[in-house]
Scaffold this motif. Structure first.
Motif, PDB file in Angstrom:
ATOM      1  N   ALA A   1     -25.993  -4.919  13.382  1.00  0.00           N
ATOM      2  CA  ALA A   1     -25.081  -3.851  12.991  1.00  0.00           C
ATOM      3  C   ALA A   1     -25.829  -2.569  12.658  1.00  0.00           C
ATOM      4  O   ALA A   1     -25.416  -1.465  13.044  1.00  0.00           O
ATOM      5  CB  ALA A   1     -24.234  -4.291  11.799  1.00  0.00           C
ATOM      6  N   ALA A   2     -26.944  -2.695  11.941  1.00  0.00           N
ATOM      7  CA  ALA A   2     -27.733  -1.516  11.584  1.00  0.00           C
ATOM      8  C   ALA A   2     -28.264  -0.813  12.824  1.00  0.00           C
ATOM      9  O   ALA A   2     -28.202   0.413  12.950  1.00  0.00           O
ATOM     10  CB  ALA A   2     -28.883  -1.924  10.665  1.00  0.00           C
ATOM     11  N   ASN A   3     -28.780  -1.595  13.766  1.00  0.00           N
ATOM     12  CA  ASN A   3     -29.317  -0.995  14.985  1.00  0.00           C
ATOM     13  C   ASN A   3     -28.230  -0.412  15.872  1.00  0.00           C
ATOM     14  O   ASN A   3     -28.448   0.572  16.578  1.00  0.00           O
ATOM     15  CB  ASN A   3     -30.136  -2.033  15.750  1.00  0.00           C
ATOM     16  N   PHE A   4     -27.040  -1.011  15.857  1.00  0.00           N
ATOM     17  CA  PHE A   4     -25.939  -0.465  16.646  1.00  0.00           C
ATOM     18  C   PHE A   4     -25.499   0.890  16.097  1.00  0.00           C
ATOM     19  O   PHE A   4     -25.148   1.793  16.850  1.00  0.00           O
ATOM     20  CB  PHE A   4     -24.761  -1.440  16.653  1.00  0.00           C
ATOM     21  N   VAL A   5     -25.487   1.052  14.768  1.00  0.00           N
ATOM     22  CA  VAL A   5     -25.165   2.345  14.165  1.00  0.00           C
ATOM     23  C   VAL A   5     -26.170   3.402  14.614  1.00  0.00           C
ATOM     24  O   VAL A   5     -25.803   4.530  14.950  1.00  0.00           O
ATOM     25  CB  VAL A   5     -25.138   2.230  12.626  1.00  0.00           C
TER      26      VAL A   5
ATOM     27  N   ALA B   1     -26.074   3.058  29.258  1.00  0.00           N
ATOM     28  CA  ALA B   1     -27.031   1.997  28.978  1.00  0.00           C
ATOM     29  C   ALA B   1     -26.868   1.444  27.567  1.00  0.00           C
ATOM     30  O   ALA B   1     -26.972   0.226  27.341  1.00  0.00           O
ATOM     31  CB  ALA B   1     -28.456   2.521  29.177  1.00  0.00           C
ATOM     32  N   ILE B   2     -26.592   2.324  26.607  1.00  0.00           N
ATOM     33  CA  ILE B   2     -26.378   1.878  25.231  1.00  0.00           C
ATOM     34  C   ILE B   2     -25.153   0.982  25.145  1.00  0.00           C
ATOM     35  O   ILE B   2     -25.180  -0.095  24.534  1.00  0.00           O
ATOM     36  CB  ILE B   2     -26.234   3.095  24.291  1.00  0.00           C
ATOM     37  N   ILE B   3     -24.069   1.414  25.765  1.00  0.00           N
ATOM     38  CA  ILE B   3     -22.835   0.628  25.728  1.00  0.00           C
ATOM     39  C   ILE B   3     -23.044  -0.728  26.392  1.00  0.00           C
ATOM     40  O   ILE B   3     -22.577  -1.758  25.892  1.00  0.00           O
ATOM     41  CB  ILE B   3     -21.698   1.411  26.396  1.00  0.00           C
TER      42      ILE B   3
ATOM     43  N   LEU C   1     -14.093   0.811  27.563  1.00  0.00           N
ATOM     44  CA  LEU C   1     -14.720   1.629  26.535  1.00  0.00           C
ATOM     45  C   LEU C   1     -15.586   2.717  27.159  1.00  0.00           C
ATOM     46  O   LEU C   1     -15.542   3.880  26.746  1.00  0.00           O
ATOM     47  CB  LEU C   1     -15.565   0.758  25.613  1.00  0.00           C
ATOM     48  N   LEU C   2     -16.375   2.376  28.175  1.00  0.00           N
ATOM     49  CA  LEU C   2     -17.262   3.349  28.800  1.00  0.00           C
ATOM     50  C   LEU C   2     -16.469   4.518  29.379  1.00  0.00           C
ATOM     51  O   LEU C   2     -16.859   5.680  29.254  1.00  0.00           O
ATOM     52  CB  LEU C   2     -18.105   2.690  29.889  1.00  0.00           C
ATOM     53  N   ALA C   3     -15.340   4.229  30.021  1.00  0.00           N
ATOM     54  CA  ALA C   3     -14.526   5.297  30.604  1.00  0.00           C
ATOM     55  C   ALA C   3     -14.046   6.267  29.534  1.00  0.00           C
ATOM     56  O   ALA C   3     -14.070   7.496  29.718  1.00  0.00           O
ATOM     57  CB  ALA C   3     -13.336   4.690  31.352  1.00  0.00           C
TER      58      ALA C   3
ATOM     59  N   LYS D   1     -22.674  -9.150  19.731  1.00  0.00           N
ATOM     60  CA  LYS D   1     -22.170  -8.023  20.500  1.00  0.00           C
ATOM     61  C   LYS D   1     -21.013  -7.365  19.745  1.00  0.00           C
ATOM     62  O   LYS D   1     -20.164  -8.042  19.158  1.00  0.00           O
ATOM     63  CB  LYS D   1     -21.688  -8.467  21.884  1.00  0.00           C
ATOM     64  N   LEU D   2     -20.967  -6.061  19.804  1.00  0.00           N
ATOM     65  CA  LEU D   2     -19.969  -5.286  19.087  1.00  0.00           C
ATOM     66  C   LEU D   2     -18.616  -5.353  19.784  1.00  0.00           C
ATOM     67  O   LEU D   2     -18.526  -5.211  21.004  1.00  0.00           O
ATOM     68  CB  LEU D   2     -20.436  -3.828  19.010  1.00  0.00           C
ATOM     69  N   VAL D   3     -17.547  -5.577  19.001  1.00  0.00           N
ATOM     70  CA  VAL D   3     -16.200  -5.594  19.566  1.00  0.00           C
ATOM     71  C   VAL D   3     -15.266  -4.586  18.889  1.00  0.00           C
ATOM     72  O   VAL D   3     -14.249  -4.201  19.451  1.00  0.00           O
ATOM     73  CB  VAL D   3     -15.558  -7.002  19.499  1.00  0.00           C
TER      74      VAL D   3
END
Length: 269
Positions: free
Chosen positions: A108-112, A128-130, A142-144, A230-232
């Motif tokens: 979570a910290a790294n995703f922020v 690439a991040i997504i 989400l990417l769109a 993975k982030l949802v």
């Protein structure tokens, strides 16, 4: 800065108690868009909400089942330890976390940090991040949405259409976690709160959007997918915000120099 260059590793601090802080001050840059937060995190937070509506909740992780013993006795969860390091990186983002509460906090910290970086304003690093941190079930939609909104936001921050700053200016956009809190943990899903500070703006001569700080707490919901967190979904709120003004602000030249010389802290333990 090269997106793939080695990043500094940092250990997140242990939670500490403190007296009530005075009323937080408004960020002069971001108040113009209605809320004091790091812009990259705000945008994607709204996009996740829209995506959940389209998906009718089908791709959102649900925090069900028993919490871990540590969470039951201590809602804050255990502090992150040196043993809970991600084992590799993808597109400059640490991935490969253990299936533990500590591993979820580290993710979570790294995703922020990833969402709060200037790379989110450029198309290729953004995609690439997504791809590196989100659940494949929501990734394409989400990417769109992210592409559409970030392209629109480049003008807000005085950037060129490709996300780069005008000649002679440096775009600074970073998020730095101050600490994490495990809210709910099961082997299949986790909810983590991340308290962080962000800086965003243009440094350089005649900048009309000088670099300013913003504090927020992000709540991240993650699922254990194909051997990794993975982030949802995530949401955020303003603060806690400390009082500023103990030091005189540095010049735009010094801020731009520091942004170029100091590597981002992308490897939170």
């Amino acid at each position: 800065m090269n997106d793939e260059e080695p990043a500094t590793r940092t250990r997140l601090p242990r939670p500490t108690s403190s007296p009530e802080s005075p009323q937080p001050r408004r960020n002069p840059i971001l108040s113009g868009i209605g809320v004091v937060v790091v812009i990259a995190v705000v945008i994607v937070s709204l996009l996740f909400a829209a995506n959940r509506s389209d998906q009718d909740g089908g791709s959102t992780a649900k925090d069900t089942g028993q919490t871990s013993p540590a969470d039951s006795s201590n809602p804050g969860g255990p502090p992150l330890s040196a043993a809970q390091l991600p084992d590799r990186t993808e597109s400059g983002v640490p991935v490969g976390y253990p299936q533990t509460a500590e591993g979820a906090q580290s993710a979570a910290a790294n995703f922020v940090v990833a969402y709060g970086s200037d790379r989110m304003f450029r198309a290729q690093p953004r995609a690439a991040i997504i791809a590196a941190i989100t659940d494949p079930a929501i990734r394409d939609g989400l990417l769109a949405r992210v592409d559409q909104v970030f392209r629109a936001q480049t003008a807000t921050f005085g950037l060129q259409p490709d996300g780069n700053p005008p000649k002679g200016l440096t775009f600074v956009c970073r998020a730095v976690p101050m600490g994490t809190k495990s809210v709910v943990f099961t082997p299949a899903s986790a909810t983590v709160e991340v308290w962080s500070v962000g800086v965003v703006g243009l440094a350089g001569p005649d900048s009309t959007k000088p670099v300013a700080e913003a504090w927020n707490t992000t709540t991240m919901k993650m699922s254990w997918v194909s051997g990794d967190w993975k982030l949802v979904e995530f949401s955020q709120k303003e603060g806690p915000t400390p009082v500023s003004g103990l030091q005189d602000p540095s010049s735009a030249k010094d801020i731009a120099k520091a942004d170029g010389e100091f590597g981002e802290l992308r490897h939170a333990r």
